[in-house]
Write a protein that holds these residues in place. Structure first.
Motif, PDB file in Angstrom:
ATOM      1  N   TRP A 298      27.034  42.179 -39.968  1.00  0.00           N
ATOM      2  CA  TRP A 298      27.950  42.558 -41.048  1.00  0.00           C
ATOM      3  C   TRP A 298      27.460  43.874 -41.659  1.00  0.00           C
ATOM      4  N   ALA A 299      28.420  44.697 -42.059  1.00  0.00           N
ATOM      5  CA  ALA A 299      28.067  45.932 -42.777  1.00  0.00           C
ATOM      6  C   ALA A 299      28.884  45.985 -44.057  1.00  0.00           C
ATOM      7  N   THR A 300      28.228  46.348 -45.140  1.00  0.00           N
ATOM      8  CA  THR A 300      28.949  46.483 -46.409  1.00  0.00           C
ATOM      9  C   THR A 300      28.262  47.544 -47.270  1.00  0.00           C
ATOM     10  N   ASP A 301      28.797  47.710 -48.465  1.00  0.00           N
ATOM     11  CA  ASP A 301      28.290  48.745 -49.361  1.00  0.00           C
ATOM     12  C   ASP A 301      27.848  48.167 -50.691  1.00  0.00           C
ATOM     13  N   GLY A 302      26.860  48.825 -51.299  1.00  0.00           N
ATOM     14  CA  GLY A 302      26.539  48.558 -52.702  1.00  0.00           C
ATOM     15  C   GLY A 302      27.258  49.559 -53.594  1.00  0.00           C
ATOM     16  N   HIS A 303      27.465  50.777 -53.058  1.00  0.00           N
ATOM     17  CA  HIS A 303      28.042  51.818 -53.931  1.00  0.00           C
ATOM     18  C   HIS A 303      29.561  51.713 -54.070  1.00  0.00           C
ATOM     19  N   LYS A 304      30.172  50.794 -53.358  1.00  0.00           N
ATOM     20  CA  LYS A 304      31.603  50.584 -53.586  1.00  0.00           C
ATOM     21  C   LYS A 304      31.768  49.499 -54.657  1.00  0.00           C
ATOM     22  N   TRP A 305      31.870  48.259 -54.218  1.00  0.00           N
ATOM     23  CA  TRP A 305      32.301  47.234 -55.170  1.00  0.00           C
ATOM     24  C   TRP A 305      31.195  46.673 -56.062  1.00  0.00           C
ATOM     25  N   LEU A 306      29.946  46.792 -55.628  1.00  0.00           N
ATOM     26  CA  LEU A 306      28.878  46.299 -56.514  1.00  0.00           C
ATOM     27  C   LEU A 306      28.603  47.299 -57.646  1.00  0.00           C
ATOM     28  N   ASN A 307      29.170  48.498 -57.514  1.00  0.00           N
ATOM     29  CA  ASN A 307      29.009  49.514 -58.559  1.00  0.00           C
ATOM     30  C   ASN A 307      27.553  49.915 -58.787  1.00  0.00           C
ATOM     31  N   VAL A 308      26.857  50.115 -57.659  1.00  0.00           N
ATOM     32  CA  VAL A 308      25.522  50.713 -57.665  1.00  0.00           C
ATOM     33  C   VAL A 308      25.746  52.215 -57.432  1.00  0.00           C
ATOM     34  N   PRO A 309      24.966  53.103 -58.061  1.00  0.00           N
ATOM     35  CA  PRO A 309      25.172  54.532 -57.792  1.00  0.00           C
ATOM     36  C   PRO A 309      24.976  54.851 -56.304  1.00  0.00           C
ATOM     37  N   HIS A 310      25.632  55.925 -55.840  1.00  0.00           N
ATOM     38  CA  HIS A 310      25.426  56.345 -54.453  1.00  0.00           C
ATOM     39  C   HIS A 310      23.981  56.776 -54.277  1.00  0.00           C
ATOM     40  N   ASP A 311      23.312  56.606 -53.104  1.00  0.00           N
ATOM     41  CA  ASP A 311      23.955  55.974 -51.967  1.00  0.00           C
ATOM     42  C   ASP A 311      23.318  54.626 -51.681  1.00  0.00           C
ATOM     43  N   CYS A 312      24.147  53.681 -51.252  1.00  0.00           N
ATOM     44  CA  CYS A 312      23.638  52.324 -51.082  1.00  0.00           C
ATOM     45  C   CYS A 312      24.545  51.471 -50.198  1.00  0.00           C
ATOM     46  N   GLY A 313      24.047  51.103 -49.035  1.00  0.00           N
ATOM     47  CA  GLY A 313      24.788  50.214 -48.136  1.00  0.00           C
ATOM     48  C   GLY A 313      23.876  49.097 -47.634  1.00  0.00           C
ATOM     49  N   PHE A 314      24.481  48.068 -47.048  1.00  0.00           N
ATOM     50  CA  PHE A 314      23.707  46.919 -46.577  1.00  0.00           C
ATOM     51  C   PHE A 314      24.158  46.498 -45.181  1.00  0.00           C
ATOM     52  N   ALA A 315      23.193  46.259 -44.300  1.00  0.00           N
ATOM     53  CA  ALA A 315      23.498  45.686 -42.982  1.00  0.00           C
ATOM     54  C   ALA A 315      22.826  44.323 -42.918  1.00  0.00           C
ATOM     55  N   PHE A 316      23.492  43.367 -42.276  1.00  0.00           N
ATOM     56  CA  PHE A 316      22.922  42.025 -42.081  1.00  0.00           C
ATOM     57  C   PHE A 316      23.078  41.669 -40.612  1.00  0.00           C
ATOM     58  N   VAL A 317      22.067  40.992 -40.065  1.00  0.00           N
ATOM     59  CA  VAL A 317      22.107  40.649 -38.644  1.00  0.00           C
ATOM     60  C   VAL A 317      21.653  39.198 -38.471  1.00  0.00           C
ATOM     61  N   ALA A 318      22.479  38.429 -37.766  1.00  0.00           N
ATOM     62  CA  ALA A 318      22.168  37.001 -37.586  1.00  0.00           C
ATOM     63  C   ALA A 318      21.066  36.770 -36.546  1.00  0.00           C
ATOM     64  N   HIS A 319      20.659  37.818 -35.844  1.00  0.00           N
ATOM     65  CA  HIS A 319      19.618  37.685 -34.813  1.00  0.00           C
ATOM     66  C   HIS A 319      18.492  38.663 -35.159  1.00  0.00           C
ATOM     67  N   PRO A 320      17.592  38.249 -36.064  1.00  0.00           N
ATOM     68  CA  PRO A 320      16.552  39.173 -36.546  1.00  0.00           C
ATOM     69  C   PRO A 320      15.728  39.807 -35.423  1.00  0.00           C
ATOM     70  N   GLU A 321      15.496  39.043 -34.348  1.00  0.00           N
ATOM     71  CA  GLU A 321      14.655  39.616 -33.284  1.00  0.00           C
ATOM     72  C   GLU A 321      15.339  40.798 -32.596  1.00  0.00           C
ATOM     73  N   ALA A 322      16.676  40.713 -32.443  1.00  0.00           N
ATOM     74  CA  ALA A 322      17.416  41.841 -31.848  1.00  0.00           C
ATOM     75  C   ALA A 322      17.424  43.027 -32.818  1.00  0.00           C
ATOM     76  N   HIS A 323      17.578  42.729 -34.089  1.00  0.00           N
ATOM     77  CA  HIS A 323      17.590  43.765 -35.127  1.00  0.00           C
ATOM     78  C   HIS A 323      16.265  44.525 -35.124  1.00  0.00           C
ATOM     79  N   ARG A 324      15.192  43.770 -35.163  1.00  0.00           N
ATOM     80  CA  ARG A 324      13.876  44.399 -35.216  1.00  0.00           C
ATOM     81  C   ARG A 324      13.579  45.178 -33.928  1.00  0.00           C
ATOM     82  N   ALA A 325      13.951  44.602 -32.810  1.00  0.00           N
ATOM     83  CA  ALA A 325      13.685  45.274 -31.529  1.00  0.00           C
ATOM     84  C   ALA A 325      14.414  46.612 -31.469  1.00  0.00           C
TER      85      ALA A 325
END
Ligand SMILES: Cc1ncc(COP(=O)(O)O)c(C=O)c1O
Length: 480
Positions: A298-325
């Motif tokens: 999943w990819a989303t933003d903090g600087h859009k709807w969470l109203n954090v100042p730019h720049d701020c985004g978030f990525a989430f991965v259900a397979h941490p080992e693939a993410h880290r690799a």
């Protein structure tokens, strides 16, 4: 007042005090002006180039003077996106706690590369990642990264996806690269945001490898379209890209149906939820995102709807080992602390801003109820703006607002006017509204029609703002 900074001693904060005091005063004066200043920029390109284009002198200038000049020289070129009547693109405001945390982040000047370079920054990210997964309804075991925005969150998550789909075919991308690798195909919504295509290109996956999936009137992928494409080449390493919150309609793909269908064929499912993933924070809107937790990234933003100042985004991965690799790269001098979060194992930058502090502050300041309230308030305003503007003479609401986005267009009243005339009229009305300074909207082309997008993503928008904007749009339509 010296122009050459000298090292700061314990008791010597004088060099900072005056300029930071002035920065505070100028920031407050700016924020206080938001309600009366024009929302759109008022200076043109030539003016801004002249104002800011001062010669770079050999001799430095006192910090206070630099700041005073900067604030004067940007005059007319700062757009009112921090205020409540800005509805262009999808750009959020910034809540006070997050702005304040962002200021101290600059004073701390931490390098949030690894735990060793800033233990507190690493810990703030660790905590924030857990809170975000909880609030967005994502799997607790997912790994995550704090990025510059959703664009780089896509790069991060899709790098993990690329690693994983090739690994399933016995190919080690991190060792062997893409040359000679099994060809990856991407099955993506035909309404996907351009940042997805750009992320793929950065990852060596060209446009020719992307198959567009047909969507319905709310920009949702048709299950049949996905099924047909999955059937076409069942053995190919496949990444399916879906949307939580279409940029135009705010529509959500049917994750509950589509994700299992993709998984049954061994595909990875990535979700662009730049703003729409935040529906998960509200009991009322959560059903729109039903099944989103079944995805792989999943990819989303903090600087859009969470109203954090730019720049701020978030990525989430259900397979941490693939993410880290896919992301991590060790060096002898990096001094990894094994038990701690070393941020560069998860995100694409090396040295980077400690952006976790502002997110930490935003989430604590709002609390779970506050985030939910923010989401629901923006949706209410979007619905009200879309419906009321759509009812004005000469306007048309194009899609029933389901989230914080609404689409309207303006019709050319001339007899026999066609799409081209309506498109021109829509662009003219948008320009005329923006010229009033009362509100700011942007246009888009949605399913062949020129539209005005109404995107409400700021904590600052109030019922009074909605009223004021409807009056302003009505005034423009009467005058044209
Ligand atoms: C649906 C969607 N995806 C991705 C992006 C890119 O996000 P960012 O600008 O934070 O990189 C946007 C930005 O508007 C968006 O609306």
């Amino acid at each position: 007042m010296t122009t050459i900074p000298v090292p700061l001693k314990e008791t010597n904060t004088a060099q900072y005090e005056e300029v930071l005091r002035q920065a505070y005063e100028k920031a407050i004066a700016y924020l206080a002006s938001l309600d009366r200043a024009p929302v759109a920029a008022t200076a043109d390109l030539a003016t801004l180039r002249r104002q800011l284009g001062r010669p770079l002198e050999a001799r430095g200038i006192a910090a206070e003077q630099v700041l005073a000049d900067l604030v004067a020289d940007v005059e007319g070129g700062i757009i009112g996106s921090a205020g409540g009547r800005f509805f262009g693109w999808v750009i959020g405001g910034a809540i006070p706690a997050a702005v304040a945390a962002d200021w101290v982040t600059s004073a701390w000047d931490q390098n949030a590369a690894i735990y060793a370079t800033s233990p507190a920054a690493s810990m703030a990210e660790e905590i924030v990642g857990g809170w975000l997964k909880e609030i967005l309804g994502l799997p607790a075991g997912a790994s995550f990264a704090l990025t510059t925005g959703c664009q780089m969150a896509h790069v991060t998550a899709l790098a993990a996806a690329r690693h994983w789909v090739l690994e399933q075919k016995g190919w080690d991308h991190e060792e062997q690269g893409l040359s000679g690798a099994p060809e990856i195909r991407i099955l993506a919504s035909d309404q996907k945001h351009a940042s997805v295509t750009r992320a793929l290109r950065l990852l060596g996956i060209g446009r020719a490898q992307v198959v567009d999936l047909r969507t319905d009137s709310m920009s949702r992928v048709e299950a049949k379209a996905l099924e047909e494409e999955l059937e076409r080449n069942p053995g190919a390493p496949t990444i399916v890209v879906l949307q939580a919150g279409d940029i135009n309609t705010g529509g959500f793909d049917a994750f509950e149906t589509l994700a299992p269908m993709a998984h049954a064929r061994g595909a990875w499912v990535h979700v662009d939820g730049a703003f729409g993933l935040w529906a998960g924070a509200s009991e009322k809107y959560r059903p729109l995102a039903r099944g989103v937790e079944l995805a792989d990234s999943w990819a989303t933003d903090g600087h859009k709807w969470l109203n954090v100042p730019h720049d701020c985004g978030f990525a989430f991965v259900a397979h941490p080992e693939a993410h880290r690799a896919a992301l991590s790269e060790n060096t002898s001098y990096a001094t990894f602390v094994a038990e701690a979060r070393n941020e560069m194992e998860w995100n694409p930058e090396w040295s980077r801003r400690a952006r976790g502090f502002a997110t930490y502050a935003a989430l604590r300041s709002l609390g779970r109820d506050g985030v939910s309230g923010l989401v629901e308030r923006c949706c209410k305003h979007a619905k009200s703006l879309g419906t009321r503007i759509g009812q004005l003479p000469g306007a048309e609401l194009l899609a029933e607002p389901v989230l914080n986005q609404a689409l309207v267009r303006f019709l050319d009243p001339k007899a026999g006017a066609g799409e081209a005339e309506h498109a021109q009229r829509t662009d003219d009305v948008i320009a005329a509204i923006n010229a009033t300074g009362e509100a700011f909207f942007t246009g888009s082309t949605w399913k062949g029609r020129r539209v005005m997008r109404i995107s409400v993503s700021s904590w600052q928008t109030t019922d009074e703002d909605v009223e004021r904007v409807v009056q302003a749009v009505g005034g423009v339509l009467r005058a044209k």
